[in-house]
Motif scaffolding. Structure first.
Motif: not given
Length: 413
Positions: A119-122, A96-108, A320-324
């Motif tokens: 929220x997007x990453x979670x 969850x932490x890794x996917x959230x950080x990846x999401x935050x990076x994309x959101x940035x 979703x498919x690769x990172x997670x």
């Protein structure tokens, strides 16, 4: 009185289209969930033709959320979780932490602030219970070692999302971008936010205490008396009244979300000797309102996002498919399990679903997540659910090859 009211037309239109498109999806070897979401797209405001009532659909969806969460609580098994706790708990938390950080990076990269990015990453970090269990059941993997790990992993993800749904409204002032929800996080002092969080946790603790002290005694006692009447109809009504009544009471008396109230109602009922019968009797109604929930989610999706924001959709799908999945595979391998087990867990989690929809909807309602974020989450969910059977097909071929070579699956001590 013989006229089509908005309520009737919304329910009939949603269910009939969901049935037709769900059957078509099933025929194409896809999860029926895809058909339900597509039905929502068809009756939504972003496509021509009939448009369902935009005010009633979310209210029907709320009933769907209550019954979905009640079902999650009914199937919650502390015993199953404890059996695989050494890998499921740390594995799910790290993933969850890794996917959230990846999401935050994309959101940035989108230019969003950290609150919307969180929220997007979670929302991208949690897999769909419906899709995962169906895939495992089709392959008779639920009782296998990798199936138990996947289910335990999913339980931890669900619990994390339940906690997120509880805390998100309390943290809205901190997470909202500047200019939203008042003046965003800048307007709220750290003391105010801490007080709100403590107040929220206090209300949740009070509700949990009531459910554990009173609910776990009264609900089984009540159901036992209903069983003595011999009326199946009354028992079914009692289960439904418990789910809806506890959810509404949690909201009205403790300020707790409908979702958390329904989850605890299911969890308390799961401990009684009537849990299996309750699950069986409530299943038809839960399924019907779950369909309406997915239809209402589909109504929010604008298919044009696939054309107007392709890079955002691809970035979302990649997480979703690769990172997670890669994160899950590495975690499972780090705990000493075989590559085959790791790949089963990875493929099982390579999709998102109902919790992602609920979290995205709450994020938009609280003015934390922009509508673009919700659109990307919906697109990522649709595409990942469509791709999931293909990934499992590739996994099946890999498994068959490994079985031919006689690979074992050593279990760590």
């Amino acid at each position: 009185m013989h006229h089509a009211t908005p309520l009737i037309s919304t329910i009939v239109g949603g269910l009939v289209l969901a049935f037709i498109l769900g059957a078509l999806a099933n025929r194409l070897k896809l999860p029926p969930l895809i058909g339900y979401l597509c039905a929502g797209i068809v009756v939504g405001p972003h496509t021509p033709g009939y448009t369902a009532d935009q005010a009633l659909a979310p209210e029907l969806a709320e009933l769907g959320v209550i019954l979905l969460m009640f079902g999650v609580g009914l199937h919650f098994s502390l015993k199953d979780l404890m059996a695989v706790k050494k890998i499921a708990i740390p594995g799910a938390v790290v993933q969850i932490a890794i996917a959230t950080v990846l999401g935050m990076g994309v959101a940035w990269g989108f230019g969003w602030e950290w609150g919307p990015g969180l929220v997007y990453g979670l929302a991208l970090s949690v897999a769909s219970t419906v899709v995962l269990l169906k895939a495992l059941q089709e392959r008779n993997l639920v009782e296998s070692p990798q199936g138990r790990i996947a289910v335990g992993w999913l339980i931890v993800e669900d619990l994390a999302m339940v906690l997120t749904l509880v805390l998100l409204p309390a943290l809205a002032g901190l997470l909202a971008p500047a200019g939203e929800a008042g003046s965003g996080g800048a307007a709220a002092s750290s003391g105010d936010i801490l007080l709100t969080v403590l107040s929220t946790l206090g209300k949740v603790a009070a509700f949990v205490a009531v459910m554990l002290v009173i609910g776990r005694r009264f609900i089984p006692w009540m159901l036992e008396r209903i069983v003595w009447t011999g009326s199946r109809e009354l028992f079914r009504l009692a289960v439904l009244a418990t789910a809806l009544g506890v959810a509404f009471g949690a909201y009205s008396l403790f300020g707790v979300s409908f979702a958390l109230g329904a989850f605890f109602a299911g969890m308390v009922l799961a401990e009684s000797e009537f849990s299996h019968r309750a699950a069986e009797e409530s299943l038809p109604l839960r399924d019907a309102f779950a369909v309406l929930f997915f239809v209402s989610v589909g109504m929010l999706f604008n298919p044009m996002v696939l054309i107007t924001d392709p890079w955002g959709v691809l970035a979302t799908l990649f997480i979703i498919v690769v990172g997670k999945s890669v994160a899950a595979l590495c975690i499972v391998r780090a705990f000493g399990h075989s590559t085959r087990t790791g790949m089963t867990i990875a493929v099982s989690l390579a999709q998102i679903g109902e919790f992602s929809f609920i979290l995205a909807g709450l994020g938009v309602y609280l003015k934390i997540l922009p509508e673009r974020g919700q659109a990307l989450i919906l697109a990522g969910a649709l595409l990942s659910i469509v791709l999931n059977p293909l990934l499992f097909y590739m996994l099946d071929r890999y498994t068959a090859k490994q079985e031919g070579e006689g690979e074992g699956d050593p279990q760590p001590a």
